[in-house]
Design an enzyme around this catalytic site. Structure first.
Site, mmCIF file in Angstrom:
data_model
loop_
_atom_site.group_PDB
_atom_site.id
_atom_site.type_symbol
_atom_site.label_atom_id
_atom_site.label_comp_id
_atom_site.label_asym_id
_atom_site.label_seq_id
_atom_site.Cartn_x
_atom_site.Cartn_y
_atom_site.Cartn_z
ATOM 1 N N GLU A 110 0.381 -4.644 -0.433
ATOM 2 C CA GLU A 110 -1.059 -4.731 -0.200
ATOM 3 C C GLU A 110 -1.719 -5.244 -1.471
ATOM 4 O OE1 GLU A 110 -2.405 -0.707 0.471
ATOM 5 O OE2 GLU A 110 -2.392 -0.248 -1.676
ATOM 6 N N GLY A 127 -6.293 6.499 -2.098
ATOM 7 C CA GLY A 127 -5.839 5.757 -3.261
ATOM 8 C C GLY A 127 -5.029 4.541 -2.855
ATOM 9 N N CYS A 128 -4.856 3.624 -3.794
ATOM 10 C CA CYS A 128 -4.147 2.380 -3.497
ATOM 11 C C CYS A 128 -2.677 2.638 -3.158
ATOM 12 C CB CYS A 128 -4.287 1.411 -4.666
ATOM 13 S SG CYS A 128 -3.888 2.121 -6.284
ATOM 14 N N TYR A 129 -1.980 3.371 -4.016
ATOM 15 C CA TYR A 129 -0.580 3.693 -3.723
ATOM 16 C C TYR A 129 -0.435 4.515 -2.441
ATOM 17 C CZ TYR A 129 0.818 2.345 -8.554
ATOM 18 O OH TYR A 129 1.078 1.688 -9.731
ATOM 19 N N THR A 186 -2.200 4.576 0.206
ATOM 20 C CA THR A 186 -2.441 3.785 1.413
ATOM 21 C C THR A 186 -1.159 3.123 1.887
ATOM 22 O OG1 THR A 186 -4.780 3.388 0.912
ATOM 23 C CG2 THR A 186 -3.685 1.794 2.343
#
Length: 334
Positions: A306, A153-155, A157
């Site tokens: 990011e 997932g984005c968070y 990472t």
């Protein structure tokens, strides 16, 4: 040349995948697909995402049966909803494809996790065992042999890239759980229209307090409990996470810097700040995770940034594909 299919190409992450794969010298896009019920079926990808006009003008083809698209395909990127990926991934694996799944359907090897946090019963525990977690900087060896890669997932990472070197070096007092305050742009909620994401409604606001599905994903793969609070910001894209930790007695700023340098000295898509902390504007549109930190006594604050659609989704998926097939990690990304 790897024949590549992108499923769910109409969304924001899907469009970024199209961009990355199109310029990859070892990948060829065979088709872009959406669900048979999608209102975008039949449209050109460049009509939905005009930045692709004159670059990729392929149609979004409706897919109801994978057999229409899987023959001859080597690589499949699933930029689809969790339940859809759960159903499609086994079919593409059976067809001999290597699958990179951007959803959460195979990220945690615990079937009960999906009932609690995703609202569906997982039918493929054997694939949960087989799936490689695609945190590219840390799981590269596992990726080289895997046929199912669960892109983080984005968070998670950004959080894991910031914390994992310090936990592995035994620098943190984990009796005080790291506190992750994270803010994401509205694109993290997807492209589908919603009142809460509209221009006049969106505001800086926490959501999913103590209930967000990325908290157990982070904790599981770090092997440490964390407190995670996501926030929706009133900007299009990018993630900034401010993480507060307690260091073990006697741990110095130099030791923190050394742990990060040792972890990422040869990892080109993680950029470390020697001084200061990163700003969101310096990663938007780029495939990097930037990390900076400050120490005061036993208190450590780490900041990680990011682009949620790139390092938090499409770029990391392509980075994983590069590792899987033996190409340079940064191929088509920088």
């Amino acid at each position: 040349m790897l024949n590549t299919l992108i499923v769910g190409a109409s969304g924001y992450a899907g469009a970024e995948l199209v961009t990355c794969v199109n310029r990859h010298p070892h990948m060829n896009i065979t088709a872009l697909t959406v669900s048979a019920q999608s209102n975008d079926a039949g449209k050109l990808i460049s009509d939905l995402h005009p930045q692709l006009k004159g670059i990729v003008d392929l149609p979004l083809q409706p897919m109801s049966d994978i057999s229409e698209f899987s023959p001859g395909v080597d690589v499949v990127f699933l930029a689809t909803a969790h339940e859809v990926s759960h159903d499609l991934a086994p079919q593409f694996l059976d067809a001999g494809c290597v699958v990179f799944d951007l959803s959460g359907a195979f990220r945690v090897n615990d079937a009960t996790f999906y009932e609690k946090y995703y609202g569906f019963t997982h039918q493929y525990p054997e694939l949960l065992e087989q799936a490689a977690y695609g945190l590219a900087e840390w799981c590269g060896n596992k990726l080289k042999e895997a046929n199912l890669i669960a892109v983080p997932g984005c968070y998670p990472t950004a959080a894991q890239l910031a914390l994992k070197p310090l936990i592995d070096a035994d620098l943190l007092d984990l009796n005080q759980w790291p506190v992750i305050n994270a803010t994401s742009g509205v694109s993290g909620a997807g492209r589908k229209a919603a009142i809460s994401n509209s221009f006049c409604e969106v505001s800086l606001q926490p959501y999913g307090v103590f209930t967000h599905r990325h908290q157990p994903e982070i904790a599981t793969h770090l092997g440490a409990d964390v407190i995670f609070t996501p926030h929706l910001g009133n900007f299009p894209r990018g993630i900034l996470e401010t993480i507060t930790c307690r260091l073990k007695p006697g741990v110095t700023q130099a030791q923190v810097a050394q742990a990060l340098q040792q972890a990422y000295a040869h990892k080109p898509l993680v950029r470390l700040y020697d001084k200061g902390v990163p700003a969101l504007k310096n990663v938007v549109g780029l495939p990097f995770c930037d990390i900076g930190f400050a120490v005061q006594g036993e208190h450590l604050i780490i900041v990680a940034t990011e682009d949620n659609l790139l390092k938090g989704a499409a770029a990391q998926a392509v980075q994983c594909a590069n590792i899987r097939f033996g190409y340079a990690e940064t191929q088509s990304l920088i």
